[in-house]
Design a protein around this motif. Sequence first.
Motif, PDB file in Angstrom:
ATOM      1  N   ARG A  71       0.882  -1.031   0.284  1.00 53.90           N
ATOM      2  CA  ARG A  71      -0.037  -0.063  -0.251  1.00 53.90           C
ATOM      3  C   ARG A  71       1.025   1.434  -0.091  1.00 53.90           C
ATOM      4  NH1 ARG A  71      -3.842  -2.971   4.695  1.00 53.90           N
ATOM      5  NH2 ARG A  71      -4.773  -4.554   2.704  1.00 53.90           N
ATOM      6  N   THR A  72       1.352   2.058  -1.258  1.00 54.48           N
ATOM      7  CA  THR A  72       2.517   2.287  -1.112  1.00 54.48           C
ATOM      8  C   THR A  72       2.172   3.625  -1.546  1.00 54.48           C
ATOM      9  OG1 THR A  72       3.927   1.137  -2.291  1.00 54.48           O
ATOM     10  CG2 THR A  72       4.628   2.956  -2.295  1.00 54.48           C
ATOM     11  N   ASP A 178      -6.590   1.601 -11.642  1.00 48.43           N
ATOM     12  CA  ASP A 178      -6.909   2.612 -11.496  1.00 48.43           C
ATOM     13  C   ASP A 178      -7.956   3.051 -11.073  1.00 48.43           C
ATOM     14  OD1 ASP A 178      -5.013   5.535 -12.487  1.00 48.43           O
ATOM     15  OD2 ASP A 178      -6.469   5.095 -13.890  1.00 48.43           O
ATOM     16  N   GLU A 179      -9.545   2.583 -11.342  1.00 47.83           N
ATOM     17  CA  GLU A 179     -10.295   3.588 -11.169  1.00 47.83           C
ATOM     18  C   GLU A 179     -10.629   3.700  -9.983  1.00 47.83           C
ATOM     19  OE1 GLU A 179     -14.641   2.884 -13.143  1.00 47.83           O
ATOM     20  OE2 GLU A 179     -12.797   1.021 -12.905  1.00 47.83           O
ATOM     21  N   ALA A 180     -10.305   2.361  -9.399  1.00 51.46           N
ATOM     22  CA  ALA A 180     -10.050   2.230  -7.575  1.00 51.46           C
ATOM     23  C   ALA A 180      -9.699   3.950  -7.208  1.00 51.46           C
ATOM     24  CB  ALA A 180     -10.068   0.957  -6.965  1.00 51.46           C
ATOM     25  N   ARG A 181      -8.311   3.380  -6.855  1.00 48.21           N
ATOM     26  CA  ARG A 181      -7.484   4.755  -6.713  1.00 48.21           C
ATOM     27  C   ARG A 181      -8.380   6.122  -7.215  1.00 48.21           C
ATOM     28  NH1 ARG A 181      -5.712   8.541  -4.875  1.00 48.21           N
ATOM     29  NH2 ARG A 181      -4.359   9.240  -4.494  1.00 48.21           N
ATOM     30  N   PHE A 392      -8.350  -3.186  -3.508  1.00 50.37           N
ATOM     31  CA  PHE A 392      -8.419  -2.270  -2.568  1.00 50.37           C
ATOM     32  C   PHE A 392      -7.804  -2.651  -1.576  1.00 50.37           C
ATOM     33  CE2 PHE A 392     -12.847  -2.751  -4.620  1.00 50.37           C
ATOM     34  CZ  PHE A 392     -12.721  -1.092  -4.973  1.00 50.37           C
ATOM     35  N   THR A 393      -7.370  -4.128  -1.574  1.00 51.83           N
ATOM     36  CA  THR A 393      -6.419  -4.428  -0.717  1.00 51.83           C
ATOM     37  C   THR A 393      -4.199  -4.367  -0.047  1.00 51.83           C
ATOM     38  OG1 THR A 393      -6.144  -6.951  -1.602  1.00 51.83           O
ATOM     39  CG2 THR A 393      -7.536  -6.599   0.570  1.00 51.83           C
ATOM     40  N   ILE A 394      -4.837  -3.326  -1.740  1.00 51.66           N
ATOM     41  CA  ILE A 394      -3.592  -2.776  -1.879  1.00 51.66           C
ATOM     42  C   ILE A 394      -3.202  -1.208  -2.316  1.00 51.66           C
ATOM     43  CG2 ILE A 394      -2.472  -4.939  -3.123  1.00 51.66           C
ATOM     44  CD1 ILE A 394      -3.217  -3.446  -5.799  1.00 51.66           C
ATOM     45  N   LEU A 395      -4.441  -0.647  -1.508  1.00 53.11           N
ATOM     46  CA  LEU A 395      -4.352   0.580  -1.414  1.00 53.11           C
ATOM     47  C   LEU A 395      -4.756   1.169  -0.546  1.00 53.11           C
ATOM     48  CD1 LEU A 395      -7.289   1.764  -3.957  1.00 53.11           C
ATOM     49  CD2 LEU A 395      -4.711   2.515  -3.905  1.00 53.11           C
ATOM     50  N   PRO A 396      -3.938   2.033   0.562  1.00 49.23           N
ATOM     51  CA  PRO A 396      -3.704   2.864   1.431  1.00 49.23           C
ATOM     52  C   PRO A 396      -4.984   3.387   2.509  1.00 49.23           C
ATOM     53  CG  PRO A 396      -2.286   4.123  -0.046  1.00 49.23           C
ATOM     54  CD  PRO A 396      -2.966   3.095  -0.952  1.00 49.23           C
TER      55      PRO A 396
END
Length: 436
Positions: A71-72, A178-181, A392-396
């Motif tokens: 989650r960088t 990209d869409e989730a971000r 979602f589990t790799i987004l901070p």
Amino acid sequence: MLFRCMAAFAVLAAAAPTCEGFSTNPTPLAIKPSTSSQQRTNKSALFMGPPTDPSAPATDLYGEGSRKYRRTVYTHDQWVKHRSPDRFVNNLSTLFNSGIYKNVGKEVVFTTSVAIFVWAWNLLVGGYQDLSGVAHDPIIQGEWAKIVGLPLQAFTTVSPSLGLLLAFRTNSSYKRWDEARKFWGLNINHTRDLNRMATAWYGNEGDPWDGTEFMGAPSSKAQAIDPAERQYLLGQISLMTWAFVRSMKRHLSPPDEDEEDYLAEMKSRLSPEQAEAIISAVHRPNRALYDLSVAIEKLPMHFLRKDELNKNLSIFEDTLGGCERLLSSPIPLFYSRHTARFLSTWLLLLPFALYGQFGDSWNHIMMIPATAFISVSLFGIEELATQLEEPFTILPMQGFCDKIGGWCDEITSWAGQGQEAEEAVQANIAEIAPSR
């Protein structure tokens, strides 16, 4: 032929993911970390890679357990390191620590085992050369003992199709990330917008210049307000904004990872009644969004301005729905399964075609590391797509929630309309009125 085949694989690397970041300043003003804040720091780490804590469980080194270390969030320092001329050396030095390669280890071992079998069988039935260069007759002889192999042309013919499948798979997965971000970027932008408007417009229920009527209702003039009431009502806007994004984060996270932290944070920041209402709701983000709507309705503000604030809530509902769509709808399974089956079959049969291409090496032995390298590369691309597909589990998201809470608390602490004393309001009106 082999080099043309391997060159075709290089086009598969065209879909390289990029990173987005957001500023980490200023420091959140009113965020009081709960007792699990140290755990959340690890789950929203700013740096990528496996855990450096020697007490970390082995399951955190790769696979599902390692996702919380991806989650960088980049700042200027991380971008400088990202552009460093030493990045190639650094990436190669951590080659054997790669979670992607560890995840595909079983598949690579299997395809390499097939290559070893083909190599050993062909030596036994076709003869071999010892280390001194002396040729020996086959150990196994008979009409049925034949060298096994396949023409490489068959693999070069279908490799473009495999490349297209993998490229589409990787690009589609990256677009989902990209869409989730971007959905969370909209949350960040519109939470600040909502709290800015609420703070600036607080206490202005009508036209401050005169008592003209709007749609038959007289407008009240700007009045001096109670600072304590203002602090409470705007504090509720900030708090319910944070409660919504935090509930959304919990809604999109695995229960075993986030439920305990979520309950602790909600109970520490909200009143018992508010916390219980949200926690007990079937759809927690919807309940938090409803409470935010109620908090907006209580503001002393013209209804047209409240409508502008509520437009942000409609955007929140859209981002929530969009994230739920990504979470519940993967890339069509028949596409993913066909790609995986095509790739697996292609790589399992590849050693039969590579044996004849390495006749210049000692007993064709270089076909074994070549098979392993090609397997790592192609299985790794498919693994990248699989890891990106559920973003979602790799987004901070915890970092996003903490920053949103801090920014909203800061914005609502600023003085808005009606904050000055009544005498100052009247003096300003008298000074500016002639120009109208």
